[in-house]
Design a protein around this motif. Sequence first.
Motif, PDB file in Angstrom:
ATOM      1  N   SER A 251      30.405  35.174  24.882  1.00  0.00           N
ATOM      2  CA  SER A 251      30.344  35.852  23.585  1.00  0.00           C
ATOM      3  C   SER A 251      29.473  37.096  23.614  1.00  0.00           C
ATOM      4  N   LEU A 252      28.339  37.026  24.327  1.00  0.00           N
ATOM      5  CA  LEU A 252      27.388  38.137  24.338  1.00  0.00           C
ATOM      6  C   LEU A 252      27.736  39.202  25.374  1.00  0.00           C
ATOM      7  N   LEU A 253      28.154  38.790  26.545  1.00  0.00           N
ATOM      8  CA  LEU A 253      28.355  39.735  27.636  1.00  0.00           C
ATOM      9  C   LEU A 253      29.821  40.048  27.909  1.00  0.00           C
ATOM     10  N   HIS A 254      30.722  39.286  27.300  1.00  0.00           N
ATOM     11  CA  HIS A 254      32.160  39.485  27.514  1.00  0.00           C
ATOM     12  C   HIS A 254      32.534  39.349  28.986  1.00  0.00           C
ATOM     13  N   LEU A 255      31.877  38.427  29.660  1.00  0.00           N
ATOM     14  CA  LEU A 255      32.188  38.152  31.053  1.00  0.00           C
ATOM     15  C   LEU A 255      33.079  36.927  31.138  1.00  0.00           C
ATOM     16  N   SER A 256      33.947  36.931  32.112  1.00  0.00           N
ATOM     17  CA  SER A 256      34.854  35.811  32.287  1.00  0.00           C
ATOM     18  C   SER A 256      34.097  34.568  32.767  1.00  0.00           C
ATOM     19  N   VAL A 257      34.381  33.433  32.143  1.00  0.00           N
ATOM     20  CA  VAL A 257      33.792  32.168  32.571  1.00  0.00           C
ATOM     21  C   VAL A 257      34.868  31.251  33.143  1.00  0.00           C
ATOM     22  N   ILE A 258      36.057  31.807  33.300  1.00  0.00           N
ATOM     23  CA  ILE A 258      37.177  31.071  33.892  1.00  0.00           C
ATOM     24  C   ILE A 258      37.699  31.890  35.064  1.00  0.00           C
TER      25      ILE A 258
ATOM     26  N   LEU B 211      38.860  45.029  45.683  1.00  0.00           N
ATOM     27  CA  LEU B 211      38.624  45.235  44.253  1.00  0.00           C
ATOM     28  C   LEU B 211      39.754  44.697  43.384  1.00  0.00           C
ATOM     29  N   SER B 212      40.927  44.521  43.977  1.00  0.00           N
ATOM     30  CA  SER B 212      42.029  43.948  43.206  1.00  0.00           C
ATOM     31  C   SER B 212      41.815  42.465  42.936  1.00  0.00           C
ATOM     32  N   MET B 213      40.917  41.831  43.700  1.00  0.00           N
ATOM     33  CA  MET B 213      40.617  40.415  43.522  1.00  0.00           C
ATOM     34  C   MET B 213      39.336  40.191  42.734  1.00  0.00           C
ATOM     35  N   THR B 214      38.512  41.229  42.592  1.00  0.00           N
ATOM     36  CA  THR B 214      37.192  41.081  41.984  1.00  0.00           C
ATOM     37  C   THR B 214      37.276  40.585  40.538  1.00  0.00           C
ATOM     38  N   GLU B 215      38.303  41.011  39.808  1.00  0.00           N
ATOM     39  CA  GLU B 215      38.435  40.606  38.411  1.00  0.00           C
ATOM     40  C   GLU B 215      38.753  39.126  38.254  1.00  0.00           C
ATOM     41  N   MET B 216      39.147  38.466  39.325  1.00  0.00           N
ATOM     42  CA  MET B 216      39.512  37.056  39.262  1.00  0.00           C
ATOM     43  C   MET B 216      38.304  36.134  39.330  1.00  0.00           C
ATOM     44  N   TYR B 217      37.134  36.683  39.627  1.00  0.00           N
ATOM     45  CA  TYR B 217      35.940  35.854  39.739  1.00  0.00           C
ATOM     46  C   TYR B 217      35.346  35.544  38.368  1.00  0.00           C
ATOM     47  N   ALA B 218      34.766  34.373  38.248  1.00  0.00           N
ATOM     48  CA  ALA B 218      34.106  33.959  37.002  1.00  0.00           C
ATOM     49  C   ALA B 218      32.679  34.484  37.020  1.00  0.00           C
TER      50      ALA B 218
ATOM     51  N   LEU C  46      17.234  24.039  23.104  1.00  0.00           N
ATOM     52  CA  LEU C  46      18.109  25.196  23.277  1.00  0.00           C
ATOM     53  C   LEU C  46      18.689  25.193  24.678  1.00  0.00           C
ATOM     54  N   ILE C  47      19.997  25.314  24.758  1.00  0.00           N
ATOM     55  CA  ILE C  47      20.693  25.412  26.037  1.00  0.00           C
ATOM     56  C   ILE C  47      21.524  26.688  26.017  1.00  0.00           C
ATOM     57  N   ILE C  48      21.333  27.522  27.018  1.00  0.00           N
ATOM     58  CA  ILE C  48      22.175  28.710  27.150  1.00  0.00           C
ATOM     59  C   ILE C  48      23.474  28.271  27.807  1.00  0.00           C
ATOM     60  N   THR C  49      24.571  28.452  27.108  1.00  0.00           N
ATOM     61  CA  THR C  49      25.849  27.924  27.559  1.00  0.00           C
ATOM     62  C   THR C  49      26.769  29.032  28.073  1.00  0.00           C
ATOM     63  N   LEU C  50      27.848  28.621  28.695  1.00  0.00           N
ATOM     64  CA  LEU C  50      28.855  29.581  29.135  1.00  0.00           C
ATOM     65  C   LEU C  50      29.485  30.292  27.946  1.00  0.00           C
ATOM     66  N   ASP C  51      29.573  29.598  26.823  1.00  0.00           N
ATOM     67  CA  ASP C  51      30.101  30.229  25.617  1.00  0.00           C
ATOM     68  C   ASP C  51      29.197  31.370  25.159  1.00  0.00           C
TER      69      ASP C  51
ATOM     70  N   GLY D 171      38.669  47.351  34.389  1.00  0.00           N
ATOM     71  CA  GLY D 171      39.649  46.320  34.718  1.00  0.00           C
ATOM     72  C   GLY D 171      39.039  45.127  35.420  1.00  0.00           C
ATOM     73  N   ILE D 172      37.955  45.345  36.140  1.00  0.00           N
ATOM     74  CA  ILE D 172      37.274  44.252  36.835  1.00  0.00           C
ATOM     75  C   ILE D 172      36.552  43.340  35.846  1.00  0.00           C
ATOM     76  N   GLY D 173      36.187  43.882  34.683  1.00  0.00           N
ATOM     77  CA  GLY D 173      35.567  43.061  33.650  1.00  0.00           C
ATOM     78  C   GLY D 173      34.059  43.096  33.616  1.00  0.00           C
ATOM     79  N   LEU D 174      33.450  44.109  34.244  1.00  0.00           N
ATOM     80  CA  LEU D 174      31.990  44.185  34.275  1.00  0.00           C
ATOM     81  C   LEU D 174      31.445  45.368  33.481  1.00  0.00           C
ATOM     82  N   SER D 175      32.312  46.161  32.873  1.00  0.00           N
ATOM     83  CA  SER D 175      31.856  47.374  32.196  1.00  0.00           C
ATOM     84  C   SER D 175      30.989  47.073  30.973  1.00  0.00           C
ATOM     85  N   SER D 176      31.116  45.875  30.407  1.00  0.00           N
ATOM     86  CA  SER D 176      30.292  45.531  29.239  1.00  0.00           C
ATOM     87  C   SER D 176      28.813  45.502  29.596  1.00  0.00           C
TER      88      SER D 176
END
Length: 284
Positions: A94-101, A196-203, A85-90, A45-50
């Motif tokens: 796309s690769l890590l499924h991490l939130s960028v927002i 931990l209820s707030m951790t998922e809100m971080y980019a 080559l620029i490594i972007t937030l996209d 649920g936090i979004g880091l399991s990927s």
Amino acid sequence: MMILTNFAFLYTSIQERPELKLSSHGRKVHSLGRPVPTIEGLVAGIGLSSLIACSVDTGDQGLLFAFVERWHQETSSFHLPVGELIITLDDVSSLLHLSVIGDLHAFEPLHVDDAVQMLVDLLMVSPESARAETAQCCGPYVRLQRVRDIYERRCQTGHWTAAARAYLLHLLGCTLFANKSATNVHVVYLEALRDLSMTEMYAWGVAALVHMYDQLNDASMSHSQQLDGYITLLQVTNMFFICSASTMFNFKFCYTFIINVYNFDVTSVVLDLRALSVGRGLHC
């Protein structure tokens, strides 16, 4: 042939500087494995399991060295014979499924006394043990092995919140925020795991990219002998760029290479590469 020629050109200056040491913790992530079922849902649920399944055991030293040689701090990009080559937030998304927002956490410098208190409050470590740990690490750090031990003990005693924090701290220290020590993680990252209820809100994707840029800036200096940060992100993104450097993007080759070499999940790689290719205007 053009890809091989351009790729070979990247190695022309390897002898100009000392050998680059890589700090990769893929084996540590895999040895700890997935979290116990009781906290697996919380971690997901936090979004880091990927990150658990996206870590290479050994980095490709030649490939990464060649790209580091062509990193420009002024533009935060790689200047290559085949283009820029620029490594972007996209790419990160796309690769890590991490939130960028989301929210950005300001990791302020941490005094050793504050680090000791955080270990006591958030991981349920005794004050004596926490002080001994920071003394052994010579600063506000904790050894990754010690974090693994704490995780296992909190699971045994049923302190699931502390167990989840320990697991996530170990995961972050082995992936997004890997450092030069190769053995410890900064305690400051525990602050983001306090609630931990707030951790998922971080980019987390933004934090990962900023940290990677900082590590590339350091590694690109002529006197530097080490590359830190999340090696997997850098290596897979660069491999994708090489695969797509020809006039016709070879999706099948890139997919097969990553599956065989990095042992990533098949379905995930297909979706990630298609998202990445669309984001970069390629067709597959």
